[in-house]
Enzyme design. Structure first.
Site, PDB file in Angstrom:
ATOM      1  N   ARG A 181      37.129  29.653  38.776  1.00  0.00           N
ATOM      2  CA  ARG A 181      36.596  30.606  37.819  1.00  0.00           C
ATOM      3  C   ARG A 181      35.089  30.533  37.625  1.00  0.00           C
ATOM      4  O   ARG A 181      34.405  31.536  37.739  1.00  0.00           O
ATOM      5  CB  ARG A 181      37.286  30.425  36.455  1.00  0.00           C
ATOM      6  CG  ARG A 181      38.748  30.765  36.464  1.00  0.00           C
ATOM      7  CD  ARG A 181      39.388  30.574  35.109  1.00  0.00           C
ATOM      8  NE  ARG A 181      38.923  31.550  34.135  1.00  0.00           N
ATOM      9  CZ  ARG A 181      39.391  31.631  32.890  1.00  0.00           C
ATOM     10  NH1 ARG A 181      40.332  30.807  32.487  1.00  0.00           N
ATOM     11  NH2 ARG A 181      38.926  32.528  32.065  1.00  0.00           N
ATOM     12  N   HIS A 185      43.485  39.420  41.178  1.00  0.00           N
ATOM     13  CA  HIS A 185      42.914  38.680  40.053  1.00  0.00           C
ATOM     14  C   HIS A 185      43.709  38.963  38.777  1.00  0.00           C
ATOM     15  O   HIS A 185      43.378  39.882  38.023  1.00  0.00           O
ATOM     16  CB  HIS A 185      41.449  39.106  39.867  1.00  0.00           C
ATOM     17  CG  HIS A 185      40.629  38.145  39.051  1.00  0.00           C
ATOM     18  ND1 HIS A 185      40.272  36.892  39.488  1.00  0.00           N
ATOM     19  CD2 HIS A 185      40.093  38.259  37.819  1.00  0.00           C
ATOM     20  CE1 HIS A 185      39.542  36.282  38.582  1.00  0.00           C
ATOM     21  NE2 HIS A 185      39.427  37.101  37.535  1.00  0.00           N
ATOM     22  N   TYR A 221      35.007  56.237  32.348  1.00  0.00           N
ATOM     23  CA  TYR A 221      33.918  57.199  32.460  1.00  0.00           C
ATOM     24  C   TYR A 221      32.994  56.932  33.632  1.00  0.00           C
ATOM     25  O   TYR A 221      32.348  57.834  34.134  1.00  0.00           O
ATOM     26  CB  TYR A 221      33.087  57.215  31.167  1.00  0.00           C
ATOM     27  CG  TYR A 221      33.862  57.606  29.942  1.00  0.00           C
ATOM     28  CD1 TYR A 221      34.471  58.859  29.843  1.00  0.00           C
ATOM     29  CD2 TYR A 221      33.996  56.722  28.877  1.00  0.00           C
ATOM     30  CE1 TYR A 221      35.187  59.214  28.712  1.00  0.00           C
ATOM     31  CE2 TYR A 221      34.710  57.065  27.740  1.00  0.00           C
ATOM     32  CZ  TYR A 221      35.307  58.315  27.669  1.00  0.00           C
ATOM     33  OH  TYR A 221      36.022  58.665  26.549  1.00  0.00           O
TER      34      TYR A 221
END
Length: 888
Positions: free
Chosen positions: A78, A124, A168
């Site tokens: 990570r 993931h 968006y």
């Protein structure tokens, strides 16, 4: 069931313990003494099937194991980047998923939500916001030196504005990101199963340029953190090529081509020592300063224009902080702040007041805002899955090893493909040479397998060649096709020879790496943005204070203040003065002197102790303010007052301080002995019980010492009459006093100077120092002014020059500033003239001498600091004169 469990969990004898349980007890007997010893048992399932196995475990060991597993997961999977491609798993998965889905630079932008969905669903299994935030950062040109994602829409700003929602915005891979993924389909890297083993993902990307240094990385793992700054793409490639050509090159040689980090927001790195430390040891501290420009406006005022800000500084918060500092009056020099950001830049424009000094304001901004920040470099990365702090050479060495592996594996892949194709072409040519017989064999065979076998047997072909011949189209039988096959085979044989040479020659592999990286440099390199300046000094308080002359006043009641010397206007002799300070009843100004804000102030107390402060540490107040009680600044004892003040920026050993006491004692001590500070003060001179310190002056060899008494007598003697003594001594007799008289002070006379004497009622005169005869130390002296009841006692004597000015204060706080040239020059034993019009109830209390228009000879003396052309406010003076006329 509960009864059975209680019975099963009772302590067992040693014979009933398993070997594993015995081992645990032996390893941790102290824990075993407090823990019951359960034994493993199978609990029956709800449906009669096999249930859960209960195993014994010590809580401490279980916590240790679980925490180690968690921490390793965070470290490896990570928080830390791989040294080879410079990517954390989430970055790598985003790039790979976008490439697999076809969101490449040659294709239209796709919705960000689609990319996030692909990454979460395939590779993931974490939160969508974490993936989207990572992708957003990879598209921000102010976060990444070389952005890897080409964003379309609102992807945030340097002001701290967040990106629009993923539904968006749109995104695709940037062109430079394709260089990280190039040759991924040629078996250049290993693949590993995804989280559910339904797909495969690369464990590392080919990374055809050193992405870890180019874009940097930041992450906090468990017990460790990484913070690698970004660099210039072209410079990193040049450093890598230098390392390839000369593996033994030094850090200094690498820094010639890659001088330091190159942040996407520009700014200035102050000094190269932190860079060198980071490159050599993997850890270093950088000081990053905003790029500012000082401009002059048409109105004659100054502006500070902030062009670039340090990396990762939120511009909007910076503006808010500036506003807070102005509102809290910590930056009173600023009159206005403009946000000048537009499509050309992110300028912040700071307007300064007329009297402000831009450099001082800049120092304050660097001190109190994020216009100057620190960047702690920790070059930590995963090397073969293990976190290591690496030097620059080690970084480049691991990257080069990765590229050697990539080129070798790619070459092997291409060699295998070329050999397979050449093998097929050789079969085609055999078939064309014997086409009639091949056709006959095929027509005479019942099945494909039979035909393949007969072809292999007849022409010594391989199975693949025979299969290719069987699938060959009839148009390949033309003469033109044969020529093409021969040309292709010749070209393949050249490639095969080249590939074999590459695999056999490591230097050729290095040349390929350099050639391909230089090609990337030509396509994507940009000029350096961050400048590397000289090392910044630690900003201390003194750097934030303008160097200017201040008038400092100390009252008899112990109030002190400072204010700019230009506050007081020059007046003609005999003027009534202006109100200089509002005082308490029965209080009056005892000391007045002028000094630079950067000078040390030595406060000598009446009890013979010395305290040290900087002038800027004294409280600044208005002209009418009383000031601050000096006991709040100095640890004075009860009854202890300030007798003398010396301003000095240095403490030379060959210059001396001359002390004088009320009983006429003097002492000469080297200044170097007073260049130290103690909270409760130092002993400056030893005094008798009924004596007090009245004056301290700086003296040099050859100086003449003038002492006067309240009886109106003065004595002049050479400073050599008093031998140097230590700090903690009493001294010798300087002037012999008649009964009831006390010594007034001590002055240092130089050639051409005059002695100004002043009585309590403002009468005085100037007399050349040469008119006073040289005497030996310890005499009574000669008369210096005719004493009368109207004039009062002699109150002050000062050495002055023709171009000096004197500032006279009365006990009621009235101040007069007049030129020395306007005071009558008279003989030694004469009457004198009125210098200050003193009220019947008032008395002169203090006199200070200022230098106008030139440097003072003793420029560090407290009451002989030079003033650079003090300007007179003509309008205010005219107004005061009119008021004075009306009163008269």
């Amino acid at each position: 069931m509960s009864e059975q469990n209680n019975e099963d969990l009772t302590p067992r004898s040693d014979e009933e313990l398993t070997d594993e349980q015995k081992g645990l007890e032996e390893a941790a007997p102290e824990q075993a003494a407090f823990v019951e010893r359960p034994h493993g048992q199978i609990i029956e399932g709800a449906n009669g099937g096999e249930g859960t196995v209960v195993r014994s475990a010590y809580l401490g060991k279980e916590m240790q194991t679980s925490f180690l597993e968690y921490s390793m997961s965070v470290i490896v999977s990570r928080a830390l980047p791989d040294v080879r491609d410079g990517l954390k798993p989430v970055h790598r998965r985003i790039l790979y998923a976008m490439n697999e889905s076809g969101y490449t630079p040659s294709r239209p932008h796709m919705k960000s939500a689609r990319t996030v969905g692909d990454v979460i669903g395939k590779y993931h299994p974490h939160g969508d916001s974490a993936v989207y935030d990572t992708m957003v950062r990879m598209a921000q040109p102010f976060s990444m030196r070389v952005p890897l994602v080409d964003g379309h829409g609102n992807f945030g700003s340097i002001d701290g504005d967040s990106a629009a929602a993923m539904r968006y915005t749109e995104a695709r891979l940037d062109k430079v990101a394709m260089e990280l993924l190039r040759d991924l389909d040629k078996e250049t890297v290993d693949f590993q199963p995804n989280f559910d083993e339904s797909l495969e993902e690369p464990s590392v990307l080919p990374a055809r340029f050193p992405n870890l240094l180019v874009n940097g990385s930041a992450g906090i793992a468990v017990g460790m953190a990484t913070n690698i700054p970004p660099h210039n793409l072209g410079e990193v490639i040049d450093a890598t090529c230098l390392m390839l050509r000369n593996p033994d090159c030094t850090t200094e040689e690498l820094m010639e081509v890659m001088p330091g980090p190159d942040f996407p927001t520009g700014a200035i790195i102050m000094g190269s020592q932190g860079i060198r430390d980071a490159y050599e040891t993997g850890r270093g501290s950088l000081s990053i300063r905003a790029k500012c420009e000082i401009k002059e406006t048409k109105q004659g005022k100054s502006q500070i224009v902030i062009r670039e800000i340090p990396y990762q500084v939120n511009r909007q918060r910076l503006l808010e902080k500036l506003g807070e500092l102005v509102h809290e009056k910590k930056l009173p020099e600023i009159s206005n702040i403009h946000d000048g950001a537009d499509r050309h830049g992110i300028d912040i424009i700071i307007d300064l007041k007329q009297s402000a000094i831009p450099e001082v304001v800049l120092n304050k901004l660097y001190k109190h805002t994020q216009l100057q920040v620190g960047f702690g470099v920790i070059m930590l990365a995963l090397v073969d899955g293990v976190p290591r702090v690496l030097s620059l050479k080690e970084f480049l060495g691991h990257y080069i090893a990765h590229q050697e592996d990539v080129i070798t594996r790619r070459t092997k892949f291409e060699l295998t493909k070329a050999e397979e194709r050449a093998h097929i072409l050789e079969g085609y040519l055999v078939a064309l040479d014997h086409i009639d017989e091949v056709i006959s064999i095929i027509r005479g065979s019942d099945t494909d397998a039979q035909a393949s076998g007969r072809l292999q047997e007849r022409f010594s072909l391989s199975e693949k060649q025979a299969e290719a011949i069987l699938q060959m189209r009839l148009r390949r039988l033309t003469g033109m096709e044969r020529v093409k096959l021969e040309e292709e085979l010749a070209e393949l044989r050249e490639k095969i020879d080249y590939f074999r040479r590459v695999l056999a020659d490591r230097s050729l592999v290095h040349q390929i790496i350099m050639d391909e990286m230089n090609e990337i440099k030509e396509r994507f390199n940009t000029p350096r943005r961050t400048k590397i300046g000289s090392a910044a000094k630690d900003i201390n308080v003194e750097d934030l204070i303008a160097d200017e002359n201040m008038v400092v006043t100390v009252t008899k009641a112990g109030y002190i203040k400072r204010l700019p010397v230009a506050t007081y206007r020059s007046q003609k002799r005999g003027g009534k003065g202006t109100q200089g300070v509002n005082l308490k009843d029965n209080d009056y100004v005892d000391h007045i002197f002028v000094a630079s804000t950067h000078a040390y102030m030595l406060f000598f107390s009446s009890k013979g102790k010395v305290y040290r402060l900087k002038v800027y540490e004294l409280p600044e107040a208005s002209r009418h303010a009383r000031g601050t009680a000096i006991v709040n600044l100095l640890p004075l004892e009860k009854g202890e007052t300030i007798a003398a003040v010396i301003a000095s920026k240095d403490f030379p050993e060959d210059e001396y301080l001359m002390f004088a006491t009320a009983q006429g004692m003097v002492k000469k001590t080297s200044m170097a002995l007073y260049d130290r500070t103690r909270k409760d003060g130092l002993i400056a001179i030893n005094l008798k019980d009924d004596d007090r310190l009245i004056a301290v002056k700086r003296v040099s060899p050859g100086d003449k010492v003038l002492m006067a008494s309240t009886a109106g007598k003065a004595i002049k003697w050479d400073e050599s009459e008093a031998r140097p003594m230590g700090r903690d001594t009493m001294g010798v007799r300087g002037i012999n006093l008649p009964a009831g008289a006390t010594a007034l002070g001590l002055e240092i006379a130089h050639e051409g100077s005059c002695l100004l004497v002043l009585t309590e009622k403002g009468y005085g005169k100037r007399t050349l120092a040469e008119e006073y005869p040289d005497q030996h130390r310890g005499g009574q002296g000669v008369f210096t002014i005719n004493m009368t009841a109207k004039k009062g006692l002699l109150i002050e004597t000062k050495i002055v020059d023709e171009d000096d000015e004197v500032m006279i204060m009365s006990e009621e706080g009235v101040v007069v500033r007049t030129a020395v040239s306007g005071i009558t020059m008279q003989g030694r034993s004469t009457q004198g003239v009125r210098i200050m019009n003193v009220a019947d109830s008032d008395k002169v209390s203090a006199v200070a001498v200022t230098k106008k228009g030139k440097k003072a000879r003793k420029k560090d003396a407290a009451d002989e600091i030079d003033l650079d052309e003090i300007e007179t406010d003509d309008a205010a003076e005219a107004e005061d004169s009119a008021a004075d006329t009306a009163e008269e």
